[in-house]
Design an enzyme around this catalytic site. Structure first.
Site, PDB file in Angstrom:
ATOM      1  N   TYR A   1      -7.808  -8.145   8.050  1.00 18.30           N
ATOM      2  CA  TYR A   1      -8.648  -7.223   7.029  1.00 18.30           C
ATOM      3  C   TYR A   1      -9.844  -8.827   7.191  1.00 18.30           C
ATOM      4  O   TYR A   1     -10.070  -9.837   7.806  1.00 18.30           O
ATOM      5  CB  TYR A   1      -8.508  -6.841   5.278  1.00 18.30           C
ATOM      6  CG  TYR A   1      -7.359  -6.119   5.675  1.00 18.30           C
ATOM      7  CD1 TYR A   1      -7.449  -4.605   6.100  1.00 18.30           C
ATOM      8  CD2 TYR A   1      -5.759  -6.419   5.672  1.00 18.30           C
ATOM      9  CE1 TYR A   1      -6.906  -3.894   6.798  1.00 18.30           C
ATOM     10  CE2 TYR A   1      -5.053  -5.144   5.958  1.00 18.30           C
ATOM     11  CZ  TYR A   1      -5.130  -4.323   6.382  1.00 18.30           C
ATOM     12  OH  TYR A   1      -3.943  -3.755   7.134  1.00 18.30           O
TER      13      TYR A   1
ATOM     14  N   ASN B   1      -3.091  -5.785  12.963  1.00 20.67           N
ATOM     15  CA  ASN B   1      -3.982  -5.284  13.613  1.00 20.67           C
ATOM     16  C   ASN B   1      -4.993  -6.502  14.325  1.00 20.67           C
ATOM     17  O   ASN B   1      -6.422  -6.855  14.315  1.00 20.67           O
ATOM     18  CB  ASN B   1      -4.941  -5.945  12.309  1.00 20.67           C
ATOM     19  CG  ASN B   1      -5.285  -3.949  11.566  1.00 20.67           C
ATOM     20  OD1 ASN B   1      -4.825  -3.254  11.575  1.00 20.67           O
ATOM     21  ND2 ASN B   1      -4.607  -4.697   9.809  1.00 20.67           N
TER      22      ASN B   1
ATOM     23  N   HIS C   1      -6.518 -11.201  -1.149  1.00 20.42           N
ATOM     24  CA  HIS C   1      -5.832 -10.559   0.268  1.00 20.42           C
ATOM     25  C   HIS C   1      -7.242 -10.927   1.463  1.00 20.42           C
ATOM     26  O   HIS C   1      -8.108 -10.989   2.154  1.00 20.42           O
ATOM     27  CB  HIS C   1      -5.811  -8.795   0.177  1.00 20.42           C
ATOM     28  CG  HIS C   1      -5.608  -8.596   1.195  1.00 20.42           C
ATOM     29  ND1 HIS C   1      -4.990  -9.545   2.722  1.00 20.42           N
ATOM     30  CD2 HIS C   1      -4.511  -7.561   1.349  1.00 20.42           C
ATOM     31  CE1 HIS C   1      -4.279  -8.064   3.064  1.00 20.42           C
ATOM     32  NE2 HIS C   1      -3.766  -7.656   2.587  1.00 20.42           N
TER      33      HIS C   1
ATOM     34  N   ASN D   1      -3.148 -11.188   6.996  1.00 22.28           N
ATOM     35  CA  ASN D   1      -3.107  -9.147   7.534  1.00 22.28           C
ATOM     36  C   ASN D   1      -4.899  -8.628   8.706  1.00 22.28           C
ATOM     37  O   ASN D   1      -4.526  -7.088   9.180  1.00 22.28           O
ATOM     38  CB  ASN D   1      -2.678  -8.315   6.706  1.00 22.28           C
ATOM     39  CG  ASN D   1      -1.447  -8.667   6.301  1.00 22.28           C
ATOM     40  OD1 ASN D   1      -0.562 -10.134   6.800  1.00 22.28           O
ATOM     41  ND2 ASN D   1      -0.615  -7.531   5.868  1.00 22.28           N
TER      42      ASN D   1
ATOM     43  N   THR E   1       0.986  -1.257   0.448  1.00 10.98           N
ATOM     44  CA  THR E   1      -0.042  -0.192  -0.233  1.00 10.98           C
ATOM     45  C   THR E   1       1.174   1.493   0.699  1.00 10.98           C
ATOM     46  O   THR E   1       1.412   1.422   0.619  1.00 10.98           O
ATOM     47  CB  THR E   1      -0.861   0.493   1.170  1.00 10.98           C
ATOM     48  OG1 THR E   1      -2.139  -1.278   0.543  1.00 10.98           O
ATOM     49  CG2 THR E   1      -1.987   1.568   1.304  1.00 10.98           C
TER      50      THR E   1
HETATM   51  C1  FMN Z   1       4.705   0.199   2.921  1.00 10.73           C
HETATM   52  C2  FMN Z   1       3.349  -0.651   3.545  1.00 10.73           C
HETATM   53  C3  FMN Z   1       2.711  -1.703   2.650  1.00 10.73           C
HETATM   54  C4  FMN Z   1       1.863  -2.798   2.700  1.00 10.73           C
HETATM   55  N1  FMN Z   1       1.308  -2.942   2.415  1.00 10.73           N
HETATM   56  C5  FMN Z   1       0.170  -4.622   2.184  1.00 10.73           C
HETATM   57  C6  FMN Z   1      -0.811  -4.400   1.665  1.00 10.73           C
HETATM   58  O1  FMN Z   1      -1.240  -3.696   0.480  1.00 10.73           O
HETATM   59  N2  FMN Z   1      -1.351  -5.593   1.054  1.00 10.73           N
HETATM   60  C7  FMN Z   1      -0.695  -6.810   2.312  1.00 10.73           C
HETATM   61  O2  FMN Z   1      -1.339  -8.089   2.014  1.00 10.73           O
HETATM   62  N3  FMN Z   1       0.460  -6.405   2.610  1.00 10.73           N
HETATM   63  C8  FMN Z   1       0.646  -5.423   2.356  1.00 10.73           C
HETATM   64  N4  FMN Z   1       2.311  -4.992   3.852  1.00 10.73           N
HETATM   65  C9  FMN Z   1       3.112  -6.320   3.759  1.00 10.73           C
HETATM   66  C10 FMN Z   1       3.854  -6.693   2.551  1.00 10.73           C
HETATM   67  O3  FMN Z   1       3.473  -7.172   1.657  1.00 10.73           O
HETATM   68  C11 FMN Z   1       5.194  -7.797   3.121  1.00 10.73           C
HETATM   69  O4  FMN Z   1       4.436  -8.618   3.630  1.00 10.73           O
HETATM   70  C12 FMN Z   1       5.597  -6.987   4.766  1.00 10.73           C
HETATM   71  O5  FMN Z   1       6.310  -6.228   4.240  1.00 10.73           O
HETATM   72  C13 FMN Z   1       6.738  -8.660   4.750  1.00 10.73           C
HETATM   73  O6  FMN Z   1       7.558  -8.185   3.985  1.00 10.73           O
HETATM   74  P1  FMN Z   1       9.305  -7.442   3.588  1.00 10.73           P
HETATM   75  O7  FMN Z   1       9.982  -8.204   5.076  1.00 10.73           O
HETATM   76  O8  FMN Z   1       9.548  -8.337   2.449  1.00 10.73           O
HETATM   77  O9  FMN Z   1       8.969  -6.028   3.642  1.00 10.73           O
HETATM   78  C14 FMN Z   1       2.511  -3.727   3.725  1.00 10.73           C
HETATM   79  C15 FMN Z   1       4.254  -3.553   3.607  1.00 10.73           C
HETATM   80  C16 FMN Z   1       4.463  -2.393   4.249  1.00 10.73           C
HETATM   81  C17 FMN Z   1       6.171  -1.816   4.540  1.00 10.73           C
END
Ligand code: FMN
Length: 400
Positions: A203, A258, A198, A201, A43
């Protein structure tokens, strides 16, 4: 007699990259992926207002990251009711479909593949984000602690405490499912290559699935079969639109994000993984239950590993993991068979050419959390590629 000369050894990094399983192709539903490095859904809250419409700026950002084996879009609300954060894009209006077409076209022109993540936030919202300032909906009227990200009367970002959501009536359930049907159809009109449901997380679909947020006594609550009903109905309607080989599902077992909890996560997620396996989907995507330990650089909790093993056993298909990975852990986990693909979130956000950097083991740009959400080009399309170059230009008058 000729003396055999030893073949010239390739440089160490290149030899290793050639051998690495992360850089081996894999079949994902109907697609052949070049390697195993996926861009996780992120996001970024940069949709045009009013209307939560994707723009050419968003197209630029995604196109820069088209070297991912697959891009999963930021979470995208299937309805106005499904929105929970300011400035997130939707997939329920004509303008949004047209906006997303800019994105899919740009990604395809750059040689990439992109799925849309279908989203309904349930209780993680606020009347200020809801149509007619109604209460957010949820399986049960249980208020999350914490605050919603909204805009104030001047359109400025603000945080406000969550409110107690309204428990959905059983008569409304078919209409919820249809929000996803419409979202899936619209995603197809917008030129996506597939969709990800989705279910993670905290939702809406996760709120139904996990017992901590679901106190219902009807066909959508109580037993695990009932709690999983909405998720599976959504998967079925989306599958009917796209075909199972272009649909993925994301889950987050053991996550407390959440304020989620479940009385028996092994039973809940084991059951769901088994049911999802029957659909022969393109993939199942897990937020890594061992993310916290991985981030700290400590050994993953045994329960987290057992959960992944359990899902691996129940789900007979392509498994993607996201959360806390770097080059070496990604390679090791895929090699050990814990996952088939690794999705990177924050590292892809900050490194438009992440697969190439990982292949060459080059240093990575650090991500800047202050520009995650909202704003414009800064912290969005200006992360440099290798050797400090600005990424491929995608200047477009429409977003100036
Ligand atoms: C800025 C940001 C926005 C995110 N938005 C979403 C999202 O829209 N949908 C989702 O399923 N996870 C979202 N996540 C979780 C990421 O998809 C991912 O699971 C999380 O960052 C862990 O992976 P990483 O350690 O490689 O960053 C978001 C994470 C971050 C940091």
């Amino acid at each position: 007699m000729t003396v055999a000369t030893a073949p010239v050894a390739p440089p160490e990094a290149a030899r290793q990259a050639g051998d690495e399983i992360l850089f081996q192709p894999i079949k994902l539903g109907r697609y052949n992926l070049r390697h195993r490095i996926v861009m996780a859904p992120l996001t970024r809250s940069r949709a045009r207002q009013p209307g939560n419409v994707p723009t050419a700026l968003n197209a630029c950002y995604y196109a820069q990251r088209a070297s991912a084996a697959l891009i999963i879009s930021e979470a995208t609300q299937v309805s106005m009711q499904g929105q929970g954060y300011a400035w997130t894009p939707g997939i329920h209006s004509r303008e949004q479909i047209e906006g997303w077409r800019l994105v899919t076209q740009a990604v395809h022109d750059a040689g990439g593949l992109i799925f849309l993540q279908l989203w309904h936030v349930g209780r993680i919202s606020h009347p200020l984000l809801q149509p007619d300032n109604m209460l957010p909906v949820a399986p049960s009227a249980i208020k999350p602690s914490g605050e919603a990200f909204v805009t104030d009367e001047n359109g400025e970002p603000a945080m406000v405490p969550f409110e107690t959501p309204r428990a959905l009536q059983i008569e409304e359930m078919p209409y919820l499912v249809r929000q996803y049907t419409r979202g899936a159809r619209n995603a197809m009109s917008a030129g996506f290559d597939g969709v990800e449901v989705h279910g993670a997380n905290g939702y809406l679909l996760d709120q139904f699935l996990e017992s901590g947020t679901n106190r219902r006594s009807d066909a959508y609550g109580g037993t695990v079969e009932n709690r999983a009903r909405l998720l599976l109905e959504v998967v079925e309607t989306v599958r009917d639109v796209w075909g199972s080989d272009r649909v993925g599902v994301r889950l987050s077992p053991l996550s407390t994000f959440n304020e989620m909890s479940d009385d028996n996560p092994e039973e809940t997620f084991g059951y769901v993984a088994g049911r999802l396996s029957e659909y022969r989907l393109a993939y199942l995507h897990l937020v890594n239950p061992a993310i916290a330990a991985m981030e700290k650089g400590t050994a993953p909790e045994p329960r987290a590993i057992r959960m992944i093993d359990l899902i691996r056993e129940k789900y007979r298909g392509v498994l993607m993991l996201a959360g806390g990975f770097d080059h070496d852990t990604a390679e090791a986990w895929v090699r050990q068979g814990k996952a088939d693909l690794i999705a990177f979130g924050r590292k892809f956000l900050a490194n438009p050419d992440l697969p190439e950097r990982l292949r060459r083991r080059d240093p990575l740009n650090a991500d800047d959390p202050s520009t995650y959400y909202g704003g414009g080009a800064k912290g969005y399309i200006d992360y440099p590629t290798l050797k400090g170059e600005q990424p491929a230009p995608c200047v477009d008058e429409r977003w100036r």
